[in-house]
Design a protein around this motif. Structure first.
Motif, PDB file in Angstrom:
ATOM      1  N   ASN A   5      57.833  34.249  25.344  1.00  0.00           N
ATOM      2  CA  ASN A   5      59.291  34.293  25.114  1.00  0.00           C
ATOM      3  C   ASN A   5      60.084  34.394  26.407  1.00  0.00           C
ATOM      4  N   GLU A   6      59.506  35.072  27.400  1.00  0.00           N
ATOM      5  CA  GLU A   6      60.221  35.280  28.659  1.00  0.00           C
ATOM      6  C   GLU A   6      59.299  35.056  29.840  1.00  0.00           C
ATOM      7  N   ASN A   7      59.886  34.502  30.892  1.00  0.00           N
ATOM      8  CA  ASN A   7      59.256  34.380  32.203  1.00  0.00           C
ATOM      9  C   ASN A   7      57.982  33.551  32.239  1.00  0.00           C
ATOM     10  N   SER A   8      57.915  32.533  31.389  1.00  0.00           N
ATOM     11  CA  SER A   8      56.890  31.496  31.543  1.00  0.00           C
ATOM     12  C   SER A   8      57.566  30.313  32.224  1.00  0.00           C
ATOM     13  N   VAL A   9      56.934  29.778  33.260  1.00  0.00           N
ATOM     14  CA  VAL A   9      57.411  28.539  33.868  1.00  0.00           C
ATOM     15  C   VAL A   9      56.731  27.412  33.104  1.00  0.00           C
ATOM     16  N   VAL A  10      57.555  26.548  32.513  1.00  0.00           N
ATOM     17  CA  VAL A  10      57.047  25.505  31.628  1.00  0.00           C
ATOM     18  C   VAL A  10      57.479  24.144  32.156  1.00  0.00           C
ATOM     19  N   GLY A  11      56.572  23.186  32.104  1.00  0.00           N
ATOM     20  CA  GLY A  11      56.889  21.796  32.417  1.00  0.00           C
ATOM     21  C   GLY A  11      56.588  20.957  31.188  1.00  0.00           C
ATOM     22  N   ILE A  12      57.580  20.196  30.713  1.00  0.00           N
ATOM     23  CA  ILE A  12      57.364  19.378  29.518  1.00  0.00           C
ATOM     24  C   ILE A  12      57.789  17.932  29.754  1.00  0.00           C
ATOM     25  N   GLU A  13      57.159  17.072  28.981  1.00  0.00           N
ATOM     26  CA  GLU A  13      57.607  15.695  28.853  1.00  0.00           C
ATOM     27  C   GLU A  13      58.163  15.606  27.440  1.00  0.00           C
ATOM     28  N   TYR A  14      59.311  14.939  27.289  1.00  0.00           N
ATOM     29  CA  TYR A  14      59.929  14.915  25.966  1.00  0.00           C
ATOM     30  C   TYR A  14      60.635  13.594  25.701  1.00  0.00           C
ATOM     31  N   GLU A  15      60.848  13.364  24.428  1.00  0.00           N
ATOM     32  CA  GLU A  15      61.696  12.285  23.951  1.00  0.00           C
ATOM     33  C   GLU A  15      62.467  12.892  22.783  1.00  0.00           C
ATOM     34  N   VAL A  16      63.773  12.627  22.715  1.00  0.00           N
ATOM     35  CA  VAL A  16      64.570  13.199  21.634  1.00  0.00           C
ATOM     36  C   VAL A  16      65.360  12.100  20.933  1.00  0.00           C
ATOM     37  N   VAL A  51      52.063  25.257  32.155  1.00  0.00           N
ATOM     38  CA  VAL A  51      52.612  26.572  31.814  1.00  0.00           C
ATOM     39  C   VAL A  51      51.925  27.608  32.694  1.00  0.00           C
ATOM     40  N   ARG A  52      52.731  28.495  33.236  1.00  0.00           N
ATOM     41  CA  ARG A  52      52.213  29.572  34.077  1.00  0.00           C
ATOM     42  C   ARG A  52      53.209  30.720  34.039  1.00  0.00           C
ATOM     43  N   ASP A  53      52.780  31.880  34.507  1.00  0.00           N
ATOM     44  CA  ASP A  53      53.692  33.010  34.626  1.00  0.00           C
ATOM     45  C   ASP A  53      54.648  32.769  35.783  1.00  0.00           C
ATOM     46  N   ALA A  54      55.889  33.180  35.602  1.00  0.00           N
ATOM     47  CA  ALA A  54      56.863  33.094  36.692  1.00  0.00           C
ATOM     48  C   ALA A  54      56.498  34.111  37.761  1.00  0.00           C
ATOM     49  N   THR A  55      56.771  33.748  39.018  1.00  0.00           N
ATOM     50  CA  THR A  55      56.613  34.717  40.099  1.00  0.00           C
ATOM     51  C   THR A  55      57.728  35.750  39.952  1.00  0.00           C
ATOM     52  N   THR A  97      65.478  35.300  39.894  1.00  0.00           N
ATOM     53  CA  THR A  97      66.538  34.325  40.172  1.00  0.00           C
ATOM     54  C   THR A  97      66.764  33.352  39.028  1.00  0.00           C
ATOM     55  N   GLY A  98      65.753  33.174  38.179  1.00  0.00           N
ATOM     56  CA  GLY A  98      65.864  32.190  37.103  1.00  0.00           C
ATOM     57  C   GLY A  98      65.644  30.769  37.579  1.00  0.00           C
ATOM     58  N   GLN A  99      65.228  30.612  38.825  1.00  0.00           N
ATOM     59  CA  GLN A  99      65.008  29.289  39.407  1.00  0.00           C
ATOM     60  C   GLN A  99      63.529  29.044  39.604  1.00  0.00           C
ATOM     61  N   VAL A 100      63.070  27.855  39.180  1.00  0.00           N
ATOM     62  CA  VAL A 100      61.669  27.479  39.371  1.00  0.00           C
ATOM     63  C   VAL A 100      61.455  27.136  40.839  1.00  0.00           C
ATOM     64  N   GLY A 101      60.359  27.615  41.411  1.00  0.00           N
ATOM     65  CA  GLY A 101      59.999  27.251  42.786  1.00  0.00           C
ATOM     66  C   GLY A 101      60.474  28.265  43.789  1.00  0.00           C
ATOM     67  N   GLY A 102      60.841  27.767  44.935  1.00  0.00           N
ATOM     68  CA  GLY A 102      61.261  28.656  45.999  1.00  0.00           C
ATOM     69  C   GLY A 102      60.391  28.491  47.222  1.00  0.00           C
ATOM     70  N   GLU A 103      59.210  27.862  47.063  1.00  0.00           N
ATOM     71  CA  GLU A 103      58.357  27.624  48.217  1.00  0.00           C
ATOM     72  C   GLU A 103      58.998  26.564  49.107  1.00  0.00           C
ATOM     73  N   GLN A 104      58.978  26.806  50.391  1.00  0.00           N
ATOM     74  CA  GLN A 104      59.508  25.837  51.347  1.00  0.00           C
ATOM     75  C   GLN A 104      58.358  25.097  52.014  1.00  0.00           C
ATOM     76  N   CYS A 105      58.515  23.811  52.141  1.00  0.00           N
ATOM     77  CA  CYS A 105      57.527  22.998  52.865  1.00  0.00           C
ATOM     78  C   CYS A 105      57.867  23.013  54.349  1.00  0.00           C
ATOM     79  N   ASP A 106      56.957  22.536  55.190  1.00  0.00           N
ATOM     80  CA  ASP A 106      57.182  22.506  56.634  1.00  0.00           C
ATOM     81  C   ASP A 106      58.432  21.715  57.006  1.00  0.00           C
ATOM     82  N   ASP A 107      58.767  20.712  56.218  1.00  0.00           N
ATOM     83  CA  ASP A 107      59.944  19.887  56.534  1.00  0.00           C
ATOM     84  C   ASP A 107      61.257  20.502  56.026  1.00  0.00           C
ATOM     85  N   GLY A 108      61.168  21.716  55.454  1.00  0.00           N
ATOM     86  CA  GLY A 108      62.373  22.394  54.958  1.00  0.00           C
ATOM     87  C   GLY A 108      62.702  22.061  53.517  1.00  0.00           C
TER      88      GLY A 108
END
Length: 168
Positions: free
Chosen positions: A5-16, A141-145, A151-162
């Motif tokens: 219900n809370e704090n799962s990072v989910v990636g989906i493919e969808y058609e509506v 699907v994974r647990d949110a960091t 923050t409610g934002q997926v990600g946050g990791e920075q790559c070497d190129d910024g």
């Protein structure tokens, strides 16, 4: 791992599609997955609630009633405005316009009709009042960091190129 219900990072493919129709109103098939964190209000509630308990690789068809999607049509969300407010716009019935609301957020309106003095606009979402049928595949699907949960934002990791590494 199942979607929580809370704090799962989910990636989906969808058609509506609008329920009972074969016309696709939105899809991300063949594009980037839709990524969101559960419990943050990022997607319509009816879809999010139906995804809870699904796991990576699982697919399903999910019916979302209008009330749990974009809501019912609100007759008070229709207004008549002076045509002067649309100066420089090549008006067409059915066109979508974007503006800024009183609170600074982007507002979407649909032009329903106009004449040489007035423009009738509808602030309802174009899918308001419509039941929707989603065909969904859970791609990840994974647990949110802790940072993502805060923050409610997926990600946050920075790559070497910024960049954020998300391909954007």
């Amino acid at each position: 791992m199942a979607i929580a219900n809370e704090n799962s990072v989910v990636g989906i493919e969808y058609e509506v599609k609008e329920a009972g129709s074969s016309e696709v109103v939105d899809t991300n098939k063949g594009a980037q997955p839709l990524e969101f964190i559960t419990g943050k209000g990022h997607i319509i509630p009816g879809l999010e609630n139906a995804l809870v308990g699904m796991e990576k690789g699982e697919s399903g068809d999910i019916m979302v009633k209008a009330a749990d999607a974009y809501g019912e049509v609100n007759p008070e969300a229709k207004q008549t405005l002076p045509i002067e407010q649309f100066e420089g716009v090549d008006l067409k019935e059915g066109m979508t316009l974007y503006g800024q609301g009183e609170d600074g957020q982007t507002v979407q309106v649909t032009v329903t009709s106009f004449n040489d003095k007035e423009v009738q606009v509808d602030f309802n979402h174009p899918l308001a009042g419509k039941d929707l049928m989603f065909s969904v595949t859970v791609l990840d699907v994974r647990d949110a960091t802790d940072e993502e949960a805060a923050t409610g934002q997926v990600g946050g990791e920075q790559c070497d190129d910024g960049s954020c590494g998300c391909g954007h």
